[in-house]
Design an enzyme around this catalytic site. Structure first.
Site, short mmCIF file in Angstrom:
data_model
loop_
_atom_site.label_atom_id
_atom_site.label_comp_id
_atom_site.label_asym_id
_atom_site.label_seq_id
_atom_site.Cartn_x
_atom_site.Cartn_y
_atom_site.Cartn_z
N GLU A 41 0.86 -1.27 0.01
CA GLU A 41 0.01 0.07 0.01
C GLU A 41 1.08 1.26 0.18
O GLU A 41 1.75 1.27 0.85
CB GLU A 41 -0.79 0.06 1.30
CG GLU A 41 -2.01 1.04 1.38
CD GLU A 41 -2.68 0.96 2.40
OE1 GLU A 41 -2.81 0.19 3.22
OE2 GLU A 41 -3.70 2.22 2.57
N ARG A 265 4.84 -12.90 9.54
CA ARG A 265 5.26 -11.63 9.51
C ARG A 265 6.77 -11.71 10.42
O ARG A 265 7.02 -12.38 11.05
CB ARG A 265 4.56 -10.38 10.02
CG ARG A 265 3.33 -10.35 10.14
CD ARG A 265 2.79 -9.10 11.07
NE ARG A 265 3.30 -7.73 10.38
CZ ARG A 265 2.78 -7.25 9.54
NH1 ARG A 265 1.63 -7.66 9.07
NH2 ARG A 265 3.03 -5.95 9.19
N LYS A 275 4.16 0.86 9.81
CA LYS A 275 4.22 2.19 8.92
C LYS A 275 3.54 3.33 9.72
O LYS A 275 4.22 4.52 9.39
CB LYS A 275 3.50 2.23 7.54
CG LYS A 275 4.46 1.23 6.61
CD LYS A 275 3.89 1.34 5.02
CE LYS A 275 2.90 0.28 5.05
NZ LYS A 275 2.40 -0.09 3.48
P1 ATP Z 1 2.33 -2.36 7.98
O1 ATP Z 1 1.68 -2.78 8.97
O2 ATP Z 1 3.71 -1.72 8.35
O3 ATP Z 1 1.85 -0.97 7.52
P2 ATP Z 1 1.12 -3.56 5.89
O4 ATP Z 1 1.22 -5.03 5.87
O5 ATP Z 1 -0.07 -2.81 5.91
O6 ATP Z 1 2.49 -3.27 7.18
P3 ATP Z 1 1.56 -3.37 2.92
O7 ATP Z 1 2.15 -2.23 2.17
O8 ATP Z 1 0.23 -3.53 3.04
O9 ATP Z 1 1.94 -3.24 4.62
O10 ATP Z 1 2.28 -4.65 2.53
C1 ATP Z 1 2.83 -5.11 1.39
C2 ATP Z 1 3.34 -6.53 1.84
O11 ATP Z 1 4.19 -6.73 2.53
C3 ATP Z 1 2.01 -7.58 2.04
O12 ATP Z 1 2.00 -8.50 1.48
C4 ATP Z 1 2.52 -7.74 3.58
O13 ATP Z 1 1.85 -8.98 4.12
C5 ATP Z 1 3.97 -7.68 3.55
N1 ATP Z 1 4.43 -7.43 4.75
C6 ATP Z 1 4.35 -6.49 5.46
N2 ATP Z 1 4.95 -6.20 6.76
C7 ATP Z 1 5.49 -7.49 6.79
C8 ATP Z 1 6.37 -7.99 8.04
N3 ATP Z 1 6.70 -7.57 8.83
N4 ATP Z 1 6.95 -9.22 7.40
C9 ATP Z 1 6.38 -9.93 6.46
N5 ATP Z 1 5.78 -9.30 5.38
C10 ATP Z 1 5.25 -8.04 5.53
MG MG Z 2 -1.74 -3.15 4.64
#
Ligand code: ATP
Ligand code: MG
Length: 559
Positions: A41, A265, A275
């Protein structure tokens, strides 16, 4: 030949569970080739957790001859920005991966809208006039079934009309939503008439003001996967409860059956990877920006001197698990050292200097020593290091009342100045407060390496720089940003910001051998006996700045 084979015949590692699934899908013919996607995102910069997801998605495609799409999950116009879109591409490239197609969920808004109308027509979706709060209360709990919305039984025609009016901007935000009509008593809460669309009068970074209704994650992700024929849609564990819904939309719409698989994760000790919180640290000025070298963002660790090779090594080592894991950040630091130890150039830098005068070395004389840039290749590229009568050594490398085991410089003791001569401390000069200000030494000319004298060894070797040729550099000695190992365990009455490490950045003025400033390797260098440092983008000709990547040694050993 034998030798080489022995060394390279490392046991192949066991397949991880996703590789097992892929191999079985390829073998059974369920899929003929694999297609993955990385779906960020664009609401922040990528962090180390994303690196794991990138290495996994792109790595699997590489391994099995498939492809990976970069798809921005941009369904929330209020938080997204092109600044983030650009940084994400830069970070993926830096890691060394290339996507097949660059796509946006917003590219599919027309298609998604059409599918929403299709569900309405099938009697599987309805417009709900309840408030957000009413909807929340109506969902029930895990042990209590929810209640049907009073608007649940609207006719297909009425639903279509209202949904079109929502799209046309007739209603205010929160006035109406589109929901799937599934089962308000379903044991999986996700199935209790999930929201499909909400009204948002916000300009989108790509579609601008075309839309005032935006699809929800669940109504977007699986369908986007399906449109792109993603074979293995890999996401993090918390999405496992969404999977049945992911499958439900695909089944009801009768579209390409993508499948979702979940992995744990990445969580790291002393590190936060949300984020939202990282954004807060930036906005409130606790760090200098998203690329502050203390940040776990990819641009942050890049600026700190971590390498893509080290991050990939780390991701490979931690593997892919189905259970949440808190990884030791020391493993990541170990990977960084492994990589840099093998290929970084070496230089001598003195951080806390004390002056040494070699009393029997002629004034004005200078000898340029050829010193290897990497000791693993003694015959490889060299740098020239000037040796003169006056030098700096580290204050900590001298001790007046030294214990027996102290093998560095002490009164009447001998030590080798790295790459050069053995010197002996003859006299200690102190100021009025008793602080050592100068060490008067003599050198033994016969101990010049490669010279005529007989090789003589001493226990200690220390680094040094010529005072005359030393270049002043600013070091930013970084330490961990947080003091709490498990940042998911912040006590109720505290805030995560209470655990910011006040000593996470210490500035030091140091003296470097001149060749450091000519280094063109583009990666972090090793300050001998001290640590790895990476030249910062803030550097100027007058004031070179180096960021501490990591210390040289650690007692840590991976299992
Ligand atoms: P955050 O909670 O940090 O905002 P998010 O999952 O909302 O992270 P996205 O931009 O939606 O962030 O994530 C893009 C991809 O990266 C998704 O497939 C997500 O599952 C993966 N991802 C995000 N954080 C992690 C993590 N800590 N470990 C492994 N994969 C991750
Ligand atoms: Mg997300």
């Amino acid at each position: 030949m034998e030798e080489v084979n022995k060394n390279s015949a490392e046991e192949p590692r066991k397949l991880n569970f996703i590789e097992e699934i892929i191999e079985s899908d390829l073998a059974s013919g369920k899929v003929s080739s694999i297609m993955t996607r990385f779906p960020p995102e664009p609401n922040g910069y990528l962090h180390l957790g994303h690196a794991k997801s990138i290495c996994l998605n792109f790595g699997l495609a590489e391994k099995y001859g498939g492809k990976t799409n970069l798809r921005y999950d941009d369904t929330n116009p209020t938080k997204e920005d092109t600044e983030y879109v650009d940084s994400i591409k830069e970070d993926i490239h830096w890691l060394g991966f290339q996507w097949d197609r660059e796509l946006y969920a917003s590219d599919y808004f027309d298609q998604l809208y059409e599918w929403a109308e299709k569900l309405i027509t099938m009697g599987l979706a309805y417009v709900d006039d309840q408030t957000q709060e009413e909807i929340r209360l109506g969902r029930g709990t895990v042990d209590k079934p929810g209640k049907n919305s009073p608007w649940r039984d609207r006719s297909v025609e009425e639903n279509l009309r209202l949904f079109r009016e929502m799209k046309a901007g007739k209603y205010a935000e929160g006035e109406k939503v589109l929901r799937a009509k599934i089962d308000m008593a379903h044991p999986n809460m996700m199935f209790r008439d999930p929201l499909l669309y909400r009204i948002k009068f916000a300009s989108h970074h790509r579609t601008r003001d075309k839309w005032c209704i935006y699809p929800m994650y669940d109504f977007t992700h699986g369908q986007c996967d399906s449109i792109e024929h993603i074979t293995h849609s890999i996401c993090t564990l918390e999405f496992d409860v969404h999977r049945p819904l992911y499958d439900w939309f695909i089944e009801k719409l009768g579209i390409y059956p993508s499948h979702q698989y979940e992995f744990a994760r990445l969580n790291l000790t002393y590190t936060l990877m949300s984020k939202r919180k990282l954004l807060e640290l930036v906005q409130k000025g606790f760090v200098s920006g998203w690329d502050d070298p203390r940040m776990p963002t990819l641009c942050g660790v890049r600026r700190r001197g971590y390498t893509p090779e080290a991050l990939k090594m780390f991701c490979e080592k931690i593997g892919v698990s189905k259970r949440d894991q808190l990884m030791d950040i020391q493993l990541l630091e170990w990977c960084v050292r492994q990589d840099l130890n093998a290929r970084s150039n070496r230089y001598m830098v003195v951080q806390d200097p004390v002056k040494v005068t070699i009393t029997n070395y002629p004034e004005g004389k200078v000898e340029w020593f050829d010193c290897p840039l990497n000791p693993a290749e003694p015959e490889g590229a060299a740098r020239k290091v000037p040796f003169t009568r006056e030098l700096y050594i580290e204050r900590a490398d001298f001790m007046e009342d030294a214990p027996k085991k102290f093998f560095r410089l002490k009164p009447d003791g001998e030590v080798r100045l790295k790459y050069t001569y053995i010197v002996k401390c003859e006299e200690v000069i102190k100021d009025d407060e008793g602080k050592v200000v100068e060490l008067r030494c003599t050198y033994d000319p016969s101990t010049r390496p490669g010279g005529d004298g007989e090789w003589r060894s001493v226990k200690g070797t220390i680094h040094w720089v010529s005072t005359e040729y030393a270049r002043k550099v600013t070091l930013r000695n970084y330490d961990r940003l947080f003091t709490l190992a498990d940042m998911s365990q912040v006590p109720e009455d505290k805030d995560y910001k209470d655990f910011l490490n006040p000593d996470s950045l210490i500035f030091v003025d140091a003296f470097a051998e001149p060749a450091l400033l000519e280094d063109a390797s583009g990666i972090a260098v090793q300050f001998e006996r001290t640590g790895y440092y990476f030249k910062d983008t803030d550097s100027t000709e007058q004031n070179p700045v180096f960021n501490k990547t990591t210390a040289l040694k650690d007692s840590y050993r991976p299992e």
